[in-house]
Design a protein around this motif. Structure first.
Motif, PDB file in Angstrom:
ATOM      1  N   VAL A 150       0.840  -1.188   0.000  1.00 53.34           N
ATOM      2  CA  VAL A 150       0.000   0.000   0.000  1.00 53.34           C
ATOM      3  C   VAL A 150       0.876   1.240   0.000  1.00 53.34           C
ATOM      4  CG1 VAL A 150      -1.772   1.281   1.280  1.00 53.34           C
ATOM      5  CG2 VAL A 150      -1.802  -1.220   1.282  1.00 53.34           C
ATOM      6  N   GLN A 151       0.504   2.221  -0.814  1.00 51.69           N
ATOM      7  CA  GLN A 151       1.153   3.521  -0.798  1.00 51.69           C
ATOM      8  C   GLN A 151       0.073   4.577  -0.651  1.00 51.69           C
ATOM      9  OE1 GLN A 151       4.038   4.462  -3.828  1.00 51.69           O
ATOM     10  NE2 GLN A 151       3.732   6.652  -3.550  1.00 51.69           N
ATOM     11  N   ILE A 152       0.269   5.474   0.323  1.00 56.62           N
ATOM     12  CA  ILE A 152      -0.634   6.598   0.536  1.00 56.62           C
ATOM     13  C   ILE A 152       0.139   7.863   0.223  1.00 56.62           C
ATOM     14  CG2 ILE A 152      -2.160   7.796   2.146  1.00 56.62           C
ATOM     15  CD1 ILE A 152      -2.075   5.232   3.858  1.00 56.62           C
ATOM     16  N   ASP A 153      -0.365   8.663  -0.719  1.00 55.73           N
ATOM     17  CA  ASP A 153       0.249   9.936  -1.072  1.00 55.73           C
ATOM     18  C   ASP A 153      -0.643  11.051  -0.547  1.00 55.73           C
ATOM     19  OD1 ASP A 153       2.379   8.796  -2.682  1.00 55.73           O
ATOM     20  OD2 ASP A 153       0.824   8.341  -4.151  1.00 55.73           O
ATOM     21  N   PHE A 154      -0.032  12.009   0.160  1.00 58.41           N
ATOM     22  CA  PHE A 154      -0.749  13.174   0.669  1.00 58.41           C
ATOM     23  C   PHE A 154      -0.466  14.328  -0.287  1.00 58.41           C
ATOM     24  CE2 PHE A 154       0.750  10.669   4.372  1.00 58.41           C
ATOM     25  CZ  PHE A 154      -0.478  10.127   4.717  1.00 58.41           C
ATOM     26  N   LEU A 155      -1.534  14.950  -0.809  1.00 62.18           N
ATOM     27  CA  LEU A 155      -1.389  15.949  -1.861  1.00 62.18           C
ATOM     28  C   LEU A 155      -2.214  17.196  -1.561  1.00 62.18           C
ATOM     29  CD1 LEU A 155      -1.847  13.278  -4.618  1.00 62.18           C
ATOM     30  CD2 LEU A 155       0.304  14.420  -4.099  1.00 62.18           C
ATOM     31  N   SER A 156      -1.673  18.347  -1.966  1.00 60.54           N
ATOM     32  CA  SER A 156      -2.413  19.609  -1.833  1.00 60.54           C
ATOM     33  C   SER A 156      -3.547  19.622  -2.851  1.00 60.54           C
ATOM     34  CB  SER A 156      -1.474  20.790  -2.079  1.00 60.54           C
ATOM     35  OG  SER A 156      -1.108  20.839  -3.454  1.00 60.54           O
ATOM     36  N   ALA A 157      -4.419  20.614  -2.751  1.00 61.33           N
ATOM     37  CA  ALA A 157      -5.519  20.747  -3.704  1.00 61.33           C
ATOM     38  C   ALA A 157      -5.005  20.885  -5.136  1.00 61.33           C
ATOM     39  CB  ALA A 157      -6.386  21.949  -3.340  1.00 61.33           C
ATOM     40  N   GLU A 158      -3.770  21.396  -5.290  1.00 67.32           N
ATOM     41  CA  GLU A 158      -3.155  21.551  -6.611  1.00 67.32           C
ATOM     42  C   GLU A 158      -2.435  20.288  -7.075  1.00 67.32           C
ATOM     43  OE1 GLU A 158      -2.528  23.771  -4.007  1.00 67.32           O
ATOM     44  OE2 GLU A 158      -4.156  25.078  -4.675  1.00 67.32           O
ATOM     45  N   GLY A 159      -2.420  19.243  -6.236  1.00 66.92           N
ATOM     46  CA  GLY A 159      -1.767  17.983  -6.603  1.00 66.92           C
ATOM     47  C   GLY A 159      -0.295  17.907  -6.262  1.00 66.92           C
ATOM     48  N   GLN A 160       0.209  18.888  -5.498  1.00 71.79           N
ATOM     49  CA  GLN A 160       1.604  18.889  -5.067  1.00 71.79           C
ATOM     50  C   GLN A 160       1.738  18.107  -3.758  1.00 71.79           C
ATOM     51  OE1 GLN A 160       4.038  20.209  -7.031  1.00 71.79           O
ATOM     52  NE2 GLN A 160       2.318  20.477  -8.423  1.00 71.79           N
ATOM     53  N   PRO A 161       2.923  17.539  -3.476  1.00 76.55           N
ATOM     54  CA  PRO A 161       3.112  16.815  -2.216  1.00 76.55           C
ATOM     55  C   PRO A 161       2.774  17.685  -1.005  1.00 76.55           C
ATOM     56  CG  PRO A 161       4.949  16.411  -3.683  1.00 76.55           C
ATOM     57  CD  PRO A 161       4.121  17.497  -4.323  1.00 76.55           C
ATOM     58  N   LEU A 169       3.478   7.413   2.362  1.00 79.10           N
ATOM     59  CA  LEU A 169       3.774   6.311   3.268  1.00 79.10           C
ATOM     60  C   LEU A 169       3.603   5.016   2.496  1.00 79.10           C
ATOM     61  CD1 LEU A 169       4.289   5.501   6.273  1.00 79.10           C
ATOM     62  CD2 LEU A 169       1.810   5.350   6.502  1.00 79.10           C
ATOM     63  N   GLU A 170       4.587   4.128   2.585  1.00 73.79           N
ATOM     64  CA  GLU A 170       4.509   2.817   1.945  1.00 73.79           C
ATOM     65  C   GLU A 170       4.577   1.742   3.013  1.00 73.79           C
ATOM     66  OE1 GLU A 170       7.238   2.237  -1.296  1.00 73.79           O
ATOM     67  OE2 GLU A 170       7.044   4.332  -1.914  1.00 73.79           O
ATOM     68  N   VAL A 171       3.622   0.827   2.980  1.00 72.30           N
ATOM     69  CA  VAL A 171       3.580  -0.269   3.948  1.00 72.30           C
ATOM     70  C   VAL A 171       3.111  -1.539   3.248  1.00 72.30           C
ATOM     71  CG1 VAL A 171       3.087   1.222   5.920  1.00 72.30           C
ATOM     72  CG2 VAL A 171       1.208   0.202   4.667  1.00 72.30           C
ATOM     73  N   THR A 172       3.456  -2.679   3.833  1.00 76.27           N
ATOM     74  CA  THR A 172       2.850  -3.944   3.431  1.00 76.27           C
ATOM     75  C   THR A 172       1.787  -4.249   4.467  1.00 76.27           C
ATOM     76  OG1 THR A 172       4.856  -4.738   2.364  1.00 76.27           O
ATOM     77  CG2 THR A 172       3.232  -6.394   2.999  1.00 76.27           C
ATOM     78  N   LEU A 173       0.560  -4.272   4.029  1.00 74.76           N
ATOM     79  CA  LEU A 173      -0.558  -4.518   4.924  1.00 74.76           C
ATOM     80  C   LEU A 173      -0.850  -6.017   4.904  1.00 74.76           C
ATOM     81  CD1 LEU A 173      -2.414  -2.829   6.721  1.00 74.76           C
ATOM     82  CD2 LEU A 173      -3.984  -2.648   4.793  1.00 74.76           C
ATOM     83  N   ALA A 209      -5.880  12.645  -0.280  1.00 71.14           N
ATOM     84  CA  ALA A 209      -4.959  11.507  -0.226  1.00 71.14           C
ATOM     85  C   ALA A 209      -5.319  10.517  -1.323  1.00 71.14           C
ATOM     86  CB  ALA A 209      -5.027  10.816   1.132  1.00 71.14           C
ATOM     87  N   ARG A 210      -4.278   9.969  -1.940  1.00 70.53           N
ATOM     88  CA  ARG A 210      -4.439   8.906  -2.941  1.00 70.53           C
ATOM     89  C   ARG A 210      -3.892   7.631  -2.324  1.00 70.53           C
ATOM     90  NH1 ARG A 210      -1.532  10.667  -7.745  1.00 70.53           N
ATOM     91  NH2 ARG A 210       0.273  10.229  -6.465  1.00 70.53           N
ATOM     92  N   VAL A 211      -4.688   6.576  -2.341  1.00 65.53           N
ATOM     93  CA  VAL A 211      -4.274   5.290  -1.790  1.00 65.53           C
ATOM     94  C   VAL A 211      -4.178   4.296  -2.937  1.00 65.53           C
ATOM     95  CG1 VAL A 211      -4.833   3.442  -0.166  1.00 65.53           C
ATOM     96  CG2 VAL A 211      -5.456   5.817   0.379  1.00 65.53           C
ATOM     97  N   ARG A 212      -3.015   3.669  -3.050  1.00 64.06           N
ATOM     98  CA  ARG A 212      -2.809   2.629  -4.067  1.00 64.06           C
ATOM     99  C   ARG A 212      -2.448   1.341  -3.349  1.00 64.06           C
ATOM    100  NH1 ARG A 212       1.107   5.948  -8.134  1.00 64.06           N
ATOM    101  NH2 ARG A 212       1.638   7.067  -6.269  1.00 64.06           N
ATOM    102  N   SER A 213      -3.061   0.246  -3.768  1.00 71.71           N
ATOM    103  CA  SER A 213      -2.760  -1.040  -3.135  1.00 71.71           C
ATOM    104  C   SER A 213      -2.696  -2.130  -4.195  1.00 71.71           C
ATOM    105  CB  SER A 213      -3.806  -1.381  -2.069  1.00 71.71           C
ATOM    106  OG  SER A 213      -5.074  -1.529  -2.647  1.00 71.71           O
ATOM    107  N   SER A 214      -1.908  -3.151  -3.899  1.00 71.52           N
ATOM    108  CA  SER A 214      -1.725  -4.251  -4.855  1.00 71.52           C
ATOM    109  C   SER A 214      -2.918  -5.204  -4.874  1.00 71.52           C
ATOM    110  CB  SER A 214      -0.429  -5.000  -4.561  1.00 71.52           C
ATOM    111  OG  SER A 214      -0.436  -5.534  -3.249  1.00 71.52           O
ATOM    112  N   SER A 215      -3.800  -5.114  -3.874  1.00 70.19           N
ATOM    113  CA  SER A 215      -5.036  -5.899  -3.854  1.00 70.19           C
ATOM    114  C   SER A 215      -6.087  -5.100  -3.096  1.00 70.19           C
ATOM    115  CB  SER A 215      -4.811  -7.268  -3.212  1.00 70.19           C
ATOM    116  OG  SER A 215      -4.381  -7.125  -1.885  1.00 70.19           O
ATOM    117  N   ALA A 216      -7.321  -5.558  -3.136  1.00 69.99           N
ATOM    118  CA  ALA A 216      -8.425  -4.819  -2.501  1.00 69.99           C
ATOM    119  C   ALA A 216      -8.234  -4.759  -0.989  1.00 69.99           C
ATOM    120  CB  ALA A 216      -9.752  -5.480  -2.843  1.00 69.99           C
ATOM    121  N   ILE A 217      -8.412  -3.567  -0.419  1.00 68.67           N
ATOM    122  CA  ILE A 217      -8.377  -3.357   1.025  1.00 68.67           C
ATOM    123  C   ILE A 217      -9.569  -2.471   1.390  1.00 68.67           C
ATOM    124  CG2 ILE A 217      -5.859  -3.592   1.190  1.00 68.67           C
ATOM    125  CD1 ILE A 217      -5.756  -0.499   1.432  1.00 68.67           C
ATOM    126  N   SER A 218      -9.831  -2.374   2.681  1.00 67.41           N
ATOM    127  CA  SER A 218     -10.851  -1.454   3.177  1.00 67.41           C
ATOM    128  C   SER A 218     -10.153  -0.251   3.773  1.00 67.41           C
ATOM    129  CB  SER A 218     -11.697  -2.120   4.263  1.00 67.41           C
ATOM    130  OG  SER A 218     -12.391  -3.218   3.730  1.00 67.41           O
TER     131      SER A 218
END
Length: 108
Positions: A34-45, A60-64, A85-94
Motif C-alpha cells: 500500500v502507498q498513501i500519497d498526501f497531496l495539496s488541492a493543486e496535486g503537489q506533495p 507512506l509505503e507499507v505492506t498490509l 490523499a491517494r491510496v494505491r494497493s496491490s489488492s483490494a483493502i478497506s
C-alpha cells in the motif's frame, strides 16, 4: 492495482480550532503493498505530521498483512493544511478516513 481517494484531508490549527485526520486501513485478503500519497488541492506533495512513529511524511509505503489494520492520525500541531490523499494497493483493502475538529480552549 487498486486506487482510491480521500477527497478531503487536513491537519493543523486555524484560530482556536485544531484539525486532525485519522486513517484506518484494513486487509482481509492477501498481503497488500500500500502507498498513501498526501497531496495539496493543486496535486503537489503535502507534508503531514503523522506522529512520533512515522514523523512528517508526504507519502507512506507499507505492506498490509492479512488481518492486520493500519491506524494513523495527523497531529494537528502546525498551521492548517488541507488537501487529499491517494491510496494505491496491490489488492483490494478497506479504508476509512475520519476528520476531527477540537477547540484549543478548555471550558471552565
Amino acid at each position: 492495482l487498486e486506487v482510491f481517494y480521500f477527497p478531503q484531508i487536513g491537519e493543523g490549527v486555524a484560530g482556536d480550532i485544531r484539525f486532525r485526520t485519522s486513517f484506518v486501513l484494513a486487509n482481509t485478503g492477501p498481503d497488500s503493498d500500500v502507498q498513501i500519497d498526501f497531496l495539496s488541492a493543486e496535486g503537489q506533495p503535502l507534508s503531514l505530521n503523522l506522529g512520533a512513529t512515522e514523523g512528517r511524511r508526504e507519502s507512506l509505503e507499507v505492506t498490509l498483512r492479512r488481518g492486520t489494520p493500519l491506524i494513523m492520525e495527523t497531529q494537528g500541531n502546525q498551521p492548517l493544511q488541507v488537501g487529499f490523499a491517494r491510496v494505491r494497493s496491490s489488492s483490494a483493502i478497506s479504508a476509512k478516513r475520519m476528520r476531527g475538529l477540537r477547540s484549543r480552549h478548555k471550558k471552565s
